[in-house]
Write a protein that holds these residues in place. Sequence first.
Motif, PDB file in Angstrom:
ATOM      1  N   TYR A   1       5.472   7.434   1.688  1.00 38.39           N
ATOM      2  CA  TYR A   1       4.101   7.557   1.172  1.00 38.39           C
ATOM      3  C   TYR A   1       3.127   8.277   2.120  1.00 38.39           C
ATOM      4  O   TYR A   1       1.915   8.057   2.039  1.00 38.39           O
ATOM      5  N   GLY A   2       3.667   9.072   3.032  1.00 44.19           N
ATOM      6  CA  GLY A   2       2.777   9.787   3.956  1.00 44.19           C
ATOM      7  C   GLY A   2       2.171   8.906   5.030  1.00 44.19           C
ATOM      8  O   GLY A   2       1.224   9.308   5.715  1.00 44.19           O
ATOM      9  N   ALA A   3       2.729   7.717   5.217  1.00 50.39           N
ATOM     10  CA  ALA A   3       2.201   6.811   6.265  1.00 50.39           C
ATOM     11  C   ALA A   3       2.480   7.424   7.643  1.00 50.39           C
ATOM     12  O   ALA A   3       3.546   8.008   7.861  1.00 50.39           O
ATOM     13  N   PRO A   4       1.549   7.280   8.572  1.00 48.25           N
ATOM     14  CA  PRO A   4       1.735   7.887   9.904  1.00 48.25           C
ATOM     15  C   PRO A   4       2.633   7.067  10.830  1.00 48.25           C
ATOM     16  O   PRO A   4       2.994   7.552  11.901  1.00 48.25           O
TER      17      PRO A   4
ATOM     18  N   GLU B   1      -3.951   3.925   7.904  1.00 51.26           N
ATOM     19  CA  GLU B   1      -5.264   3.783   7.264  1.00 51.26           C
ATOM     20  C   GLU B   1      -5.131   4.087   5.773  1.00 51.26           C
ATOM     21  O   GLU B   1      -4.350   4.960   5.388  1.00 51.26           O
ATOM     22  N   THR B   2      -5.855   3.338   4.978  1.00 49.93           N
ATOM     23  CA  THR B   2      -5.840   3.547   3.526  1.00 49.93           C
ATOM     24  C   THR B   2      -7.271   3.479   2.999  1.00 49.93           C
ATOM     25  O   THR B   2      -8.138   2.846   3.625  1.00 49.93           O
ATOM     26  N   THR B   3      -7.479   4.114   1.855  1.00 52.12           N
ATOM     27  CA  THR B   3      -8.801   3.984   1.225  1.00 52.12           C
ATOM     28  C   THR B   3      -8.828   2.759   0.304  1.00 52.12           C
ATOM     29  O   THR B   3      -9.882   2.405  -0.230  1.00 52.12           O
TER      30      THR B   3
ATOM     31  N   ILE C   1       0.857  -1.190   0.000  1.00 54.51           N
ATOM     32  CA  ILE C   1       0.000   0.000   0.000  1.00 54.51           C
ATOM     33  C   ILE C   1       0.891   1.238   0.000  1.00 54.51           C
ATOM     34  O   ILE C   1       1.733   1.423   0.885  1.00 54.51           O
ATOM     35  N   ARG C   2       0.705   2.078  -1.004  1.00 58.75           N
ATOM     36  CA  ARG C   2       1.541   3.279  -1.140  1.00 58.75           C
ATOM     37  C   ARG C   2       0.696   4.542  -1.135  1.00 58.75           C
ATOM     38  O   ARG C   2       1.081   5.569  -1.677  1.00 58.75           O
ATOM     39  N   SER C   3      -0.456   4.442  -0.502  1.00 53.76           N
ATOM     40  CA  SER C   3      -1.343   5.607  -0.391  1.00 53.76           C
ATOM     41  C   SER C   3      -2.054   5.534   0.964  1.00 53.76           C
ATOM     42  O   SER C   3      -2.728   4.538   1.266  1.00 53.76           O
ATOM     43  N   TYR C   4      -1.854   6.552   1.775  1.00 57.02           N
ATOM     44  CA  TYR C   4      -2.373   6.555   3.145  1.00 57.02           C
ATOM     45  C   TYR C   4      -3.186   7.822   3.398  1.00 57.02           C
ATOM     46  O   TYR C   4      -2.883   8.879   2.835  1.00 57.02           O
TER      47      TYR C   4
END
Length: 177
Positions: free
Chosen positions: A77-80, A157-159, A13-16
């Motif tokens: 990727y903006g992951a928290p 969290e991801t969509t 997952i590369r979008s958070y």
Amino acid sequence: METMTTITSRKAIRSYTGKKPSEAAMQQILTAVQAAPVAMGGYDKLHVTIIENPAILKAIDAAGAKFFKKPDAHPLYGAPILVLISAKLGMGPALGNADYASAGILVHNMALAATDQNVGSCYIWGAVMGMNQDADLVAKLDLPAGFVPCCGVTLGETTETFAPREIPAGRLAITKL
Ligand SMILES: Cc1cc2nc3c(=O)[nH]c(=O)nc-3n(C[C@H](O)[C@H](O)[C@H](O)COP(=O)(O)O)c2cc1C
């Protein structure tokens, strides 16, 4: 999830969204890392660092972008959250293959548990290599003496949604003797 459903649903997952996983999901992910197999049972040779500090995440992200020679990239990727795995140097100046294998397995256990919890995850090797070139940044991790960062996993969290993927049977070459 059922085991094979989790395995076939896991994906990088590369979008958070920027939101952290729930406490309950994090507990499951941390149980998974504690449950991972480790070479020769050397649990004391590995260290887990949960990085949530935005300034440190930003610095690792920037070190990764520099490493990839892509100034505009964001390899975290903006992951928290980045959970970093470090291993202890043995006799020599470098880590051995079993150290990297153990670290990778810890990360994979967390990625599977994350998928099971519908939490996004991605293995992070490049940004960790970039970070390792910045001694001041590594010092901020406050690792125990002799430990070297190996790899990590982003969590958040991801969509994106998780569903079993079609796995090509011939993707890996297999020889039977
Ligand atoms: C050892 C290892 C290192 C990886 N390092 C990175 C990385 O630094 N950044 C990244 O975005 N993905 C990284 N990945 C993820 C792979 O690119 C990804 O797993 C592969 O493309 C297959 O996609 P999938 O995970 O969605 O099945 C790494 C995977 C592994 C196993």
